[in-house]
Design a protein around this motif. Structure first.
Motif, short mmCIF file in Angstrom:
data_model
loop_
_atom_site.label_atom_id
_atom_site.label_comp_id
_atom_site.label_asym_id
_atom_site.label_seq_id
_atom_site.Cartn_x
_atom_site.Cartn_y
_atom_site.Cartn_z
N GLN A 75 0.83 -1.20 0.00
CA GLN A 75 0.00 0.00 0.00
C GLN A 75 0.86 1.25 0.00
N ALA A 76 1.95 1.25 0.76
CA ALA A 76 2.85 2.42 0.80
C ALA A 76 3.51 2.63 -0.57
N GLU A 77 3.94 1.55 -1.20
CA GLU A 77 4.56 1.66 -2.53
C GLU A 77 3.55 2.16 -3.56
N GLU A 78 2.32 1.68 -3.48
CA GLU A 78 1.27 2.11 -4.41
C GLU A 78 0.96 3.59 -4.23
N HIS A 79 0.89 4.03 -2.98
CA HIS A 79 0.63 5.45 -2.71
C HIS A 79 1.77 6.32 -3.24
N ALA A 80 3.01 5.88 -3.03
CA ALA A 80 4.16 6.63 -3.53
C ALA A 80 4.14 6.70 -5.05
N ARG A 81 3.74 5.61 -5.72
CA ARG A 81 3.66 5.59 -7.18
C ARG A 81 2.60 6.56 -7.67
N GLN A 82 1.45 6.59 -7.02
CA GLN A 82 0.39 7.51 -7.41
C GLN A 82 0.80 8.96 -7.22
N VAL A 83 1.50 9.26 -6.14
CA VAL A 83 1.97 10.62 -5.89
C VAL A 83 2.98 11.01 -6.96
N ARG A 84 3.90 10.09 -7.29
CA ARG A 84 4.91 10.37 -8.32
C ARG A 84 4.25 10.62 -9.68
N GLN A 85 3.26 9.82 -10.03
CA GLN A 85 2.58 10.01 -11.31
C GLN A 85 1.84 11.35 -11.35
N ALA A 86 1.22 11.74 -10.25
CA ALA A 86 0.52 13.02 -10.20
C ALA A 86 1.51 14.17 -10.35
N GLU A 87 2.67 14.07 -9.71
CA GLU A 87 3.69 15.12 -9.84
C GLU A 87 4.22 15.21 -11.27
N GLU A 88 4.44 14.04 -11.90
CA GLU A 88 4.91 14.04 -13.29
C GLU A 88 3.86 14.64 -14.22
N ARG A 89 2.59 14.33 -13.98
CA ARG A 89 1.50 14.88 -14.80
C ARG A 89 1.42 16.39 -14.63
#
Length: 132
Positions: free
Chosen positions: A30-44
């Protein structure tokens, strides 16, 4: 026969994880998934900040997008497409089927508008509407 093969595979794989190990693994996932979603939002957000944005005198924001074809075979062979100016709400894979500034709308043989492009708009009619 398959059940026996599964049982043999389970015995050979060793002991199953304890409930505590399963909870820890789920929390890690869950922590890795949350970090991935945050990273994708920042890249977007970074991409959208760099992509061309057209603001009309009425305050509405528009972006450059390409009209997608049928995608029946996965090969878009007609690369000479125009980049239209489409409202920000109408862009993207889940975007609506709204009109571009020039009046172009996705037809019955089109998937709709593509995602926001980093390429500036090339449609002469859309650019003329922005300039006026």
């Amino acid at each position: 026969m398959l059940i026996i093969d599964r049982m043999v595979a389970m015995v050979r794989s060793g002991p199953s994880p304890s409930p505590e190990e399963r909870v820890a693994a789920a929390a890690r996932y869950q922590a890795e998934e949350h970090a991935r979603q945050v990273r994708q939002a920042e890249e977007r957000d970074a991409f959208l900040a760099a992509a061309p944005r057209y603001v009309l005198p009425d305050g509405s924001a528009w972006r450059s997008a390409q009209m997608l074809g049928r995608l029946s075979n996965g090969g878009e062979r007609d690369r000479g497409r125009l980049y239209h100016i489409v409202s920000e709400d109408g862009c993207g894979p889940m975007g609506g089927a709204g009109s571009a500034l020039c009046g172009a709308t996705p037809g019955r043989r089109s998937v709709g508008w593509g995602d926001v492009e980093g390429t500036p708009a090339t449609c002469p009619r859309c650019l003329k509407r922005v300039a006026s």
